[in-house]
Design an enzyme around this catalytic site. Structure first.
Site, PDB file in Angstrom:
ATOM      1  CG  ASP A   1      -0.240   0.051   2.525  1.00 39.97           C
ATOM      2  OD1 ASP A   1       0.985   0.244   2.544  1.00 39.97           O
ATOM      3  OD2 ASP A   1      -0.907  -0.106   3.552  1.00 39.97           O
TER       4      ASP A   1
ATOM      5  CG  PHE B   1      -5.766   3.410   5.745  1.00 39.40           C
ATOM      6  CD1 PHE B   1      -7.079   3.824   5.709  1.00 39.40           C
ATOM      7  CD2 PHE B   1      -5.354   2.584   6.787  1.00 39.40           C
ATOM      8  CE1 PHE B   1      -7.980   3.433   6.701  1.00 39.40           C
ATOM      9  CE2 PHE B   1      -6.239   2.183   7.771  1.00 39.40           C
ATOM     10  CZ  PHE B   1      -7.558   2.611   7.723  1.00 39.40           C
TER      11      PHE B   1
ATOM     12  CG  ASP C   1      -4.964   7.236  -1.276  1.00 41.81           C
ATOM     13  OD1 ASP C   1      -3.979   6.729  -0.681  1.00 41.81           O
ATOM     14  OD2 ASP C   1      -6.111   6.800  -1.160  1.00 41.81           O
TER      15      ASP C   1
ATOM     16  N   GLY D   1     -10.742   4.973   0.609  1.00 40.65           N
ATOM     17  CA  GLY D   1     -11.454   6.015   1.334  1.00 40.65           C
ATOM     18  C   GLY D   1     -12.670   5.495   2.059  1.00 40.65           C
TER      19      GLY D   1
ATOM     20  CG  ASP E   1      -6.136  -4.768   1.359  1.00 41.02           C
ATOM     21  OD1 ASP E   1      -6.033  -4.366   2.533  1.00 41.02           O
ATOM     22  OD2 ASP E   1      -6.375  -4.000   0.403  1.00 41.02           O
TER      23      ASP E   1
END
Length: 408
Positions: free
Chosen positions: A95, A99, A169, A241, A290
């Site tokens: 990733d 996050f 992001d 998100g 995931d």
């Protein structure tokens, strides 16, 4: 758009958006639809890599944020990259770290819904500033200030040598205003292009890059984001998100998004792994998922079972299992059941703090999820997905479904 798609679709379901195929990576193929176990800190907790592979998994996920902080991507690169470091020879997805960085400031969806303080707010970690250039934050390990930009995230993932890298992001929480979500989503799109530009000049050969669709729970923003990511040169598309406050809203948001995505590129749903969500996600056209769910539950003595009314789980430490001679699941050939371990024995191990219980229940949970995905794959390939999905939702054991399929 990438010149050649990494995904080959071999079968489609006529009654939904579901499809089955093969995702090709530098370290091997991943049969889809597939669930991806988390190897957050370079290990699927408590499991040996060959055990994870033997349970039916082709790919695992490493966590860029945690590996960046400790032991550091430079050290991992010197020790053979993430594959060599952790001894996993198959494909790895990493990733972006977004996050985890933003959860320190916003908190998780569960934190927000339950009114809890954001993760890390009472510890050393936390966000210092969110800027166009990137995010400054304090490490949860020692409180030192660190910085992560789109280019930083891609550099870390390049050093880790993953087969599939996610772009950096901003993961917005559920209840932020629409105007903030819109501004954040636009910035995420700019960061997407910066990630792709860095990767084009410096990324390792063969590493796939997935863009991430944001937009919160707003239909127009999700559609705009899906279209923007699809128009980029990313190799695949992830959905991230906040997806809503409940399952119905989440499935709606995912449906809005997949309706806009190109058929030829792989689709990944981030952080989702409940059994009913896997079934619905496959129907909506998701290729890979995931989630920490099966391993996290296993470490807490919670076994996944075909009981929809109980959210597909039982807590083995409960007193009602003190004298239970039953295995976790009758007729099961998986390690925790086939080995003759009773619920009473597993409860005893859990109450005694024995690590064997955590391993056995984790093995069981991973195999259960693997069999669910295998059953869904078979349902698509054999033109009977609706029947398979309905049986799983009713509480049929995936091993029973697989046995029926094998017998014709």
């Amino acid at each position: 758009m990438p010149a050649v798609s990494a995904l080959t679709i071999s079968a489609r379901d006529t009654g939904s958006r579901a499809r089955a195929g093969v995702l090709k990576t530098s370290h091997g193929e991943v049969r889809t639809p597939a669930f991806v176990p988390l190897a957050t800190k370079a290990t699927v907790k408590g499991m040996l890599p060959p055990e994870v592979a033997a349970l039916g998994y082709d790919i695992v996920l490493g966590n860029t944020f945690h590996l960046f902080l400790d032991p550091g991507h430079e050290r991992i690169a010197r020790l053979g990259g993430l594959h060599g470091f952790m001894g996993w020879r198959g494909p790895i997805v990493t990733d972006s770290g977004g996050f985890q960085v933003f959860s320190m400031g916003h908190g998780t969806v569960a934190d927000e819904i339950k009114g809890r303080t954001p993760h890390g707010a009472n510890r050393q970690g936390g966000i210092v500033a969110i800027e166009e250039e990137g995010v400054r934050f304090r490490s949860y390990l020692d409180g030192s200030e660190r910085f992560m930009a789109p280019e930083t995230s891609m550099e870390i993932q390049a050093a880790l040598g993953s087969d599939l890298a996610l772009v950096f992001d901003e993961c917005t929480p559920l209840n932020v205003p629409r105007d903030y979500t819109a501004r954040s989503t636009e910035r995420t799109h700019r960061w997407l292009q910066r990630c792709l530009d860095w990767h084009a000049g410096h990324g390792p050969e063969g590493q796939l890059v997935f863009g991430i669709v944001q937009g919160g729970v707003f239909e127009d923003l999700r559609i705009e984001s899906a279209q923007a990511v699809a128009a980029s040169a990313c190799d695949g598309i992830a959905i991230g998100g906040s997806l809503g406050a409940d399952k119905d809203e989440m499935h709606t948001v995912v449906g809005w998004t997949t309706a806009q995505l190109p058929e030829e590129r792989p689709r990944h749903l981030l952080g989702i792994g409940e059994i009913d969500d896997l079934v619905r996600g496959v129907e909506l056209g998701i290729d890979t998922f995931d989630c920490a769910m099966p391993t996290r539950l296993g470490r807490h003595g919670v076994a996944i079972v075909p009981e929809p009314d109980a959210r597909w789980r039982i807590e083995l430490a409960k007193g009602r299992f003190k004298a239970s001679a039953e295995p976790i699941l009758e007729g099961c050939s998986w390690p925790a059941c086939a080995g003759g371990y009773s619920r009473a024995y597993l409860r005893h191990l859990l109450k005694s703090g024995e690590l064997l219980a955590q391993r056995l229940v984790t093995l069981h949970n991973l195999r259960f999820v693997s069999d669910v995905m295998e059953a869904l794959w078979g349902g698509i390939a054999e033109g009977r997905l609706a029947e398979t999905a309905a049986a799983i939702r009713r509480g049929s054991s995936p091993s029973v479904l697989l046995a029926r399929s094998a017998s014709g």
